[in-house]
Design an enzyme around this catalytic site. Structure first.
Site, PDB file in Angstrom:
ATOM      1  N   GLY A   8     -69.201  86.308 -40.651  1.00  0.00           N
ATOM      2  CA  GLY A   8     -69.142  86.122 -39.191  1.00  0.00           C
ATOM      3  C   GLY A   8     -68.364  87.207 -38.483  1.00  0.00           C
ATOM      4  N   GLY A   9     -68.353  88.411 -39.064  1.00  0.00           N
ATOM      5  CA  GLY A   9     -67.559  89.501 -38.483  1.00  0.00           C
ATOM      6  C   GLY A   9     -68.197  90.187 -37.295  1.00  0.00           C
ATOM      7  N   ILE A  13     -63.981  87.091 -32.485  1.00  0.00           N
ATOM      8  CA  ILE A  13     -62.700  87.300 -33.193  1.00  0.00           C
ATOM      9  C   ILE A  13     -62.927  88.160 -34.437  1.00  0.00           C
ATOM     10  CG2 ILE A  13     -60.654  86.220 -34.182  1.00  0.00           C
ATOM     11  CD1 ILE A  13     -61.241  83.711 -32.598  1.00  0.00           C
ATOM     12  N   THR A  37     -76.648  85.685 -35.190  1.00  0.00           N
ATOM     13  CA  THR A  37     -77.182  84.668 -34.284  1.00  0.00           C
ATOM     14  C   THR A  37     -77.045  85.213 -32.862  1.00  0.00           C
ATOM     15  OG1 THR A  37     -75.027  83.649 -33.861  1.00  0.00           O
ATOM     16  CG2 THR A  37     -76.243  82.874 -35.815  1.00  0.00           C
ATOM     17  N   THR A 124     -59.730  75.518 -36.194  1.00  0.00           N
ATOM     18  CA  THR A 124     -59.471  75.510 -34.751  1.00  0.00           C
ATOM     19  C   THR A 124     -58.464  74.421 -34.394  1.00  0.00           C
ATOM     20  OG1 THR A 124     -60.465  74.977 -32.601  1.00  0.00           O
ATOM     21  CG2 THR A 124     -61.574  74.091 -34.507  1.00  0.00           C
ATOM     22  N   GLU A 126     -59.005  72.423 -32.176  1.00  0.00           N
ATOM     23  CA  GLU A 126     -59.785  71.282 -31.686  1.00  0.00           C
ATOM     24  C   GLU A 126     -59.938  70.182 -32.738  1.00  0.00           C
ATOM     25  OE1 GLU A 126     -63.097  72.275 -29.157  1.00  0.00           O
ATOM     26  OE2 GLU A 126     -62.240  74.212 -28.639  1.00  0.00           O
ATOM     27  N   TYR A 149     -68.862  69.941 -32.139  1.00  0.00           N
ATOM     28  CA  TYR A 149     -68.301  71.200 -32.651  1.00  0.00           C
ATOM     29  C   TYR A 149     -67.018  70.921 -33.426  1.00  0.00           C
ATOM     30  CZ  TYR A 149     -65.265  75.337 -32.569  1.00  0.00           C
ATOM     31  OH  TYR A 149     -64.386  76.334 -32.932  1.00  0.00           O
ATOM     32  N   LYS A 153     -66.095  71.475 -37.440  1.00  0.00           N
ATOM     33  CA  LYS A 153     -64.986  72.339 -37.877  1.00  0.00           C
ATOM     34  C   LYS A 153     -63.988  71.537 -38.722  1.00  0.00           C
ATOM     35  CE  LYS A 153     -64.231  76.106 -37.048  1.00  0.00           C
ATOM     36  NZ  LYS A 153     -64.614  77.342 -37.759  1.00  0.00           N
ATOM     37  N   VAL A 205     -66.699  75.503 -12.454  1.00  0.00           N
ATOM     38  CA  VAL A 205     -65.515  74.869 -13.037  1.00  0.00           C
ATOM     39  C   VAL A 205     -65.827  73.393 -13.275  1.00  0.00           C
ATOM     40  CG1 VAL A 205     -63.112  74.229 -12.599  1.00  0.00           C
ATOM     41  CG2 VAL A 205     -63.949  76.505 -11.938  1.00  0.00           C
ATOM     42  N   ARG A 272     -68.002  68.388 -18.395  1.00  0.00           N
ATOM     43  CA  ARG A 272     -68.500  68.348 -19.768  1.00  0.00           C
ATOM     44  C   ARG A 272     -68.317  66.915 -20.299  1.00  0.00           C
ATOM     45  NH1 ARG A 272     -65.398  72.434 -23.668  1.00  0.00           N
ATOM     46  NH2 ARG A 272     -67.004  73.887 -23.009  1.00  0.00           N
TER      47      ARG A 272
HETATM   48  P1  NAD Z   1     -68.495  83.709 -32.200  1.00  0.00           P
HETATM   49  O1  NAD Z   1     -69.456  82.646 -31.818  1.00  0.00           O
HETATM   50  O2  NAD Z   1     -68.208  84.803 -31.223  1.00  0.00           O
HETATM   51  O3  NAD Z   1     -69.013  84.447 -33.526  1.00  0.00           O
HETATM   52  C1  NAD Z   1     -69.516  83.753 -34.616  1.00  0.00           C
HETATM   53  C2  NAD Z   1     -70.114  84.769 -35.587  1.00  0.00           C
HETATM   54  O4  NAD Z   1     -70.602  84.061 -36.725  1.00  0.00           O
HETATM   55  C3  NAD Z   1     -71.297  85.552 -35.004  1.00  0.00           C
HETATM   56  O5  NAD Z   1     -71.221  86.907 -35.382  1.00  0.00           O
HETATM   57  C4  NAD Z   1     -72.509  84.888 -35.652  1.00  0.00           C
HETATM   58  O6  NAD Z   1     -73.629  85.772 -35.784  1.00  0.00           O
HETATM   59  C5  NAD Z   1     -71.930  84.484 -36.989  1.00  0.00           C
HETATM   60  N1  NAD Z   1     -72.658  83.372 -37.577  1.00  0.00           N
HETATM   61  C6  NAD Z   1     -73.008  82.199 -36.978  1.00  0.00           C
HETATM   62  N2  NAD Z   1     -73.703  81.428 -37.828  1.00  0.00           N
HETATM   63  C7  NAD Z   1     -73.770  82.120 -38.995  1.00  0.00           C
HETATM   64  C8  NAD Z   1     -74.347  81.853 -40.265  1.00  0.00           C
HETATM   65  N3  NAD Z   1     -75.009  80.709 -40.481  1.00  0.00           N
HETATM   66  N4  NAD Z   1     -74.219  82.770 -41.248  1.00  0.00           N
HETATM   67  C9  NAD Z   1     -73.557  83.936 -41.017  1.00  0.00           C
HETATM   68  N5  NAD Z   1     -73.006  84.256 -39.832  1.00  0.00           N
HETATM   69  C10 NAD Z   1     -73.109  83.352 -38.843  1.00  0.00           C
HETATM   70  O7  NAD Z   1     -67.185  82.974 -32.657  1.00  0.00           O
HETATM   71  P2  NAD Z   1     -65.656  83.415 -32.460  1.00  0.00           P
HETATM   72  O8  NAD Z   1     -65.211  83.021 -31.120  1.00  0.00           O
HETATM   73  O9  NAD Z   1     -65.484  84.798 -32.931  1.00  0.00           O
HETATM   74  O10 NAD Z   1     -64.955  82.415 -33.495  1.00  0.00           O
HETATM   75  C11 NAD Z   1     -64.731  82.820 -34.845  1.00  0.00           C
HETATM   76  C12 NAD Z   1     -64.175  81.640 -35.609  1.00  0.00           C
HETATM   77  O11 NAD Z   1     -62.951  81.220 -34.996  1.00  0.00           O
HETATM   78  C13 NAD Z   1     -65.073  80.416 -35.615  1.00  0.00           C
HETATM   79  O12 NAD Z   1     -64.986  79.806 -36.868  1.00  0.00           O
HETATM   80  C14 NAD Z   1     -64.494  79.525 -34.533  1.00  0.00           C
HETATM   81  O13 NAD Z   1     -64.765  78.162 -34.813  1.00  0.00           O
HETATM   82  C15 NAD Z   1     -63.011  79.850 -34.658  1.00  0.00           C
HETATM   83  N6  NAD Z   1     -62.213  79.699 -33.433  1.00  0.00           N
HETATM   84  C16 NAD Z   1     -62.545  80.379 -32.300  1.00  0.00           C
HETATM   85  C17 NAD Z   1     -61.721  80.275 -31.183  1.00  0.00           C
HETATM   86  C18 NAD Z   1     -62.022  81.032 -29.900  1.00  0.00           C
HETATM   87  O14 NAD Z   1     -61.283  80.886 -28.923  1.00  0.00           O
HETATM   88  N7  NAD Z   1     -63.013  81.883 -29.862  1.00  0.00           N
HETATM   89  C19 NAD Z   1     -60.584  79.455 -31.212  1.00  0.00           C
HETATM   90  C20 NAD Z   1     -60.285  78.753 -32.395  1.00  0.00           C
HETATM   91  C21 NAD Z   1     -61.102  78.900 -33.501  1.00  0.00           C
HETATM   92  P1  TYD Z   2     -64.645  77.057 -23.471  1.00  0.00           P
HETATM   93  O1  TYD Z   2     -64.409  78.504 -23.161  1.00  0.00           O
HETATM   94  O2  TYD Z   2     -66.036  76.563 -23.625  1.00  0.00           O
HETATM   95  O3  TYD Z   2     -63.752  76.748 -24.770  1.00  0.00           O
HETATM   96  P2  TYD Z   2     -63.412  75.315 -25.469  1.00  0.00           P
HETATM   97  O4  TYD Z   2     -64.333  74.294 -24.967  1.00  0.00           O
HETATM   98  O5  TYD Z   2     -63.630  75.608 -26.924  1.00  0.00           O
HETATM   99  O6  TYD Z   2     -61.971  75.052 -25.129  1.00  0.00           O
HETATM  100  O7  TYD Z   2     -63.958  76.187 -22.325  1.00  0.00           O
HETATM  101  C1  TYD Z   2     -62.612  76.386 -21.977  1.00  0.00           C
HETATM  102  C2  TYD Z   2     -62.272  75.410 -20.866  1.00  0.00           C
HETATM  103  O8  TYD Z   2     -63.003  75.754 -19.689  1.00  0.00           O
HETATM  104  C3  TYD Z   2     -62.632  73.980 -21.202  1.00  0.00           C
HETATM  105  O9  TYD Z   2     -61.662  73.110 -20.642  1.00  0.00           O
HETATM  106  C4  TYD Z   2     -63.965  73.789 -20.500  1.00  0.00           C
HETATM  107  C5  TYD Z   2     -63.840  74.668 -19.283  1.00  0.00           C
HETATM  108  N1  TYD Z   2     -65.103  75.259 -18.787  1.00  0.00           N
HETATM  109  C6  TYD Z   2     -65.428  75.183 -17.437  1.00  0.00           C
HETATM  110  O10 TYD Z   2     -64.692  74.609 -16.618  1.00  0.00           O
HETATM  111  N2  TYD Z   2     -66.606  75.741 -17.018  1.00  0.00           N
HETATM  112  C7  TYD Z   2     -67.453  76.366 -17.878  1.00  0.00           C
HETATM  113  O11 TYD Z   2     -68.520  76.862 -17.436  1.00  0.00           O
HETATM  114  C8  TYD Z   2     -67.091  76.467 -19.261  1.00  0.00           C
HETATM  115  C9  TYD Z   2     -67.983  77.145 -20.249  1.00  0.00           C
HETATM  116  C10 TYD Z   2     -65.900  75.888 -19.675  1.00  0.00           C
END
Ligand code: NAD
Ligand code: TYD
Length: 343
Positions: A8-9, A13, A37, A124, A126, A149, A153, A205, A272
């Site tokens: 998932g690189g 992140i 994806t 996460t 969450e 989700y 996780k 929002v 949501r």
């Molecule tokens: P992202 O959605 O930006 O990226 C996910 C990556 O995984 C993509 O490159 C996608 O192509 C790849 N991927 C998806 N399904 C796949 C599969 N079946 N096989 C191989 N690759 C696959 O996600 P992100 O925001 O970079 O999050 C990375 C990780 O960190 C995730 O596990 C997410 O749950 C966790 N996380 C993210 C956040 C955040 O704020 N973004 C916070 C806490 C935890």
């Molecule tokens: P999001 O970026 O989807 O992250 P997560 O649900 O994993 O925390 O949402 C961050 C916050 O912003 C969450 O409280 C939902 C809210 N939100 C909105 O108010 N409007 C939007 O269009 C989206 C996508 C999220």
């Protein structure tokens, strides 16, 4: 660590992580295994694509044989691969089960079978469900996921602990809070708000905008992840939080202020389903290893807004593709019945 397998690189992140590894660890090679994806994007790693220490493998973590094949010869593993957007999981969670549960299992099983010495799994905040500043969640606390989700996780996270206990796998679990920064797919709130504001489009929002999230800068998160990969205790989990929490309405206003745009762009839309009001973790365990975030809320948002303002090439392409159908499904009716910002 000489050869690192990253699943998932090509996402948000993961791409920031690979960039930091290659910049800071001269002797390390990286194999990036990613299904590309809708959220995976080769543009995220454009500037390192020609680096001799970097190899890309197009593959799916749900395919056990492909994972094992690509992992062979590596000595450490980091798993970012996930379906990561809560709103999409509300619409249909089947891909979340495949990738976040089955895929996590396949990565762990391959690492066990190949005798990999160190695995870092990205979970996460969450998984704990809602929590506030007065009741911060610690690593040993029970899980109470509320979105599909978060539930998927939580299953992946628990599988890591099962593999540590049952198979003696040296797996470390990281539980980061909401990240912000470059290369985040613009379905997430911050890049959606910033790019919509730049285009003079409404900022949708949810509800009254009172739900709170941490805003951890991605470079700070990546530093914590590298620290855990190198010095975390096998079998242990670590919360990663910057304590940069703000309600969503304050985040929307901060973005508009930075871009010199009117608050009238804010539209309150139907909430949501099952929207978690806040997550809050105690992150003293990773801080005891020497980590702390460099950026507070203002600096993290300012740097993030600046990047999207300066990198339209990256997000304009995305927003004119698959994203349009998603946006219509997610926001079409919501925006038609939105309530305007009233001061
Ligand atoms: P992202 O959605 O930006 O990226 C996910 C990556 O995984 C993509 O490159 C996608 O192509 C790849 N991927 C998806 N399904 C796949 C599969 N079946 N096989 C191989 N690759 C696959 O996600 P992100 O925001 O970079 O999050 C990375 C990780 O960190 C995730 O596990 C997410 O749950 C966790 N996380 C993210 C956040 C955040 O704020 N973004 C916070 C806490 C935890
Ligand atoms: P999001 O970026 O989807 O992250 P997560 O649900 O994993 O925390 O949402 C961050 C916050 O912003 C969450 O409280 C939902 C809210 N939100 C909105 O108010 N409007 C939007 O269009 C989206 C996508 C999220």
């Amino acid at each position: 660590m000489r050869r690192l397998f990253v699943a998932g690189g090509a996402g948000f992140i993961g791409s920031n992580f690979i960039r930091q590894v290659l910049a800071g660890r001269s002797g390390v090679e990286v194999v990036n295994f990613d299904a590309l994806t809708y959220a995976g994007n080769p543009d995220n790693l454009r500037e390192i694509a020609g680096d001799g220490r970097y190899a890309f493998v197009h593959g799916n973590v749900a395919d056990a044989a492909a994972v094992a094949e690509a992992m062979r010869g590596c000595d450490a593993v980091v798993n970012f691969a996930a379906e990561s957007h809560v709103d999409r999981s509300i619409h249909d969670a089947s891909d979340f089960i495949e990738t976040n549960v089955r895929g996590a299992y396949n990565v762990l099983a391959a690492a066990r079978d190949l005798g990999i010495g160190r695995v870092l799994h990205i979970s996460t905040d969450e998984v704990y469900g809602p929590a506030d500043r007065e009741h911060p969640r610690r690593e040993g606390d029970a899980f109470a996921p509320r979105s599909p989700y978060a539930a998927s996780k939580a299953a992946g996270d628990m599988m890591c602990h099962a593999f540590a206990e049952t198979h003696g796998l040296a797996v470390i679990v990281a539980r980061p809070a909401n990240n912000v920064g470059p290369y985040q797919y613009p379905e997430k709130a911050v890049p959606l708000f910033v790019t919509n504001a730049l285009d003079g489009q409404p900022l949708p929002v949810y509800g009254e905008g009172l739900q709170e999230r941490d805003r951890l800068y991605v470079d700070d998160c990546v530093r914590a992840l590298l620290l855990l990969l190198e010095r975390g205790e096998p079998g242990e989990a670590y919360n990663i939080q910057a304590d940069n929490h703000r309600p969503n309405i304050d985040v929307a206003r901060a973005i508009l202020d930075l871009l010199d745009k009117p608050y009238a762009l804010i539209q309150f839309v139907d909430d949501r389903e099952g929207h978690d009001p806040c997550y809050w973790m105690d992150s003293s365990k990773v801080r005891a290893l020497g980590w702390q975030p460099d950026l507070g809320f203002e600096a993290a948002i300012e740097r993030t807004v600046r990047w999207y303002r300066d990198n339209r090439w990256w997000w304009e392409k995305i927003k004119s593709g698959e994203f349009r159908a998603y946006y219509e499904r997610q926001y079409g009716r919501r925006l038609a019945t939105a309530r305007p910002y009233a001061g």
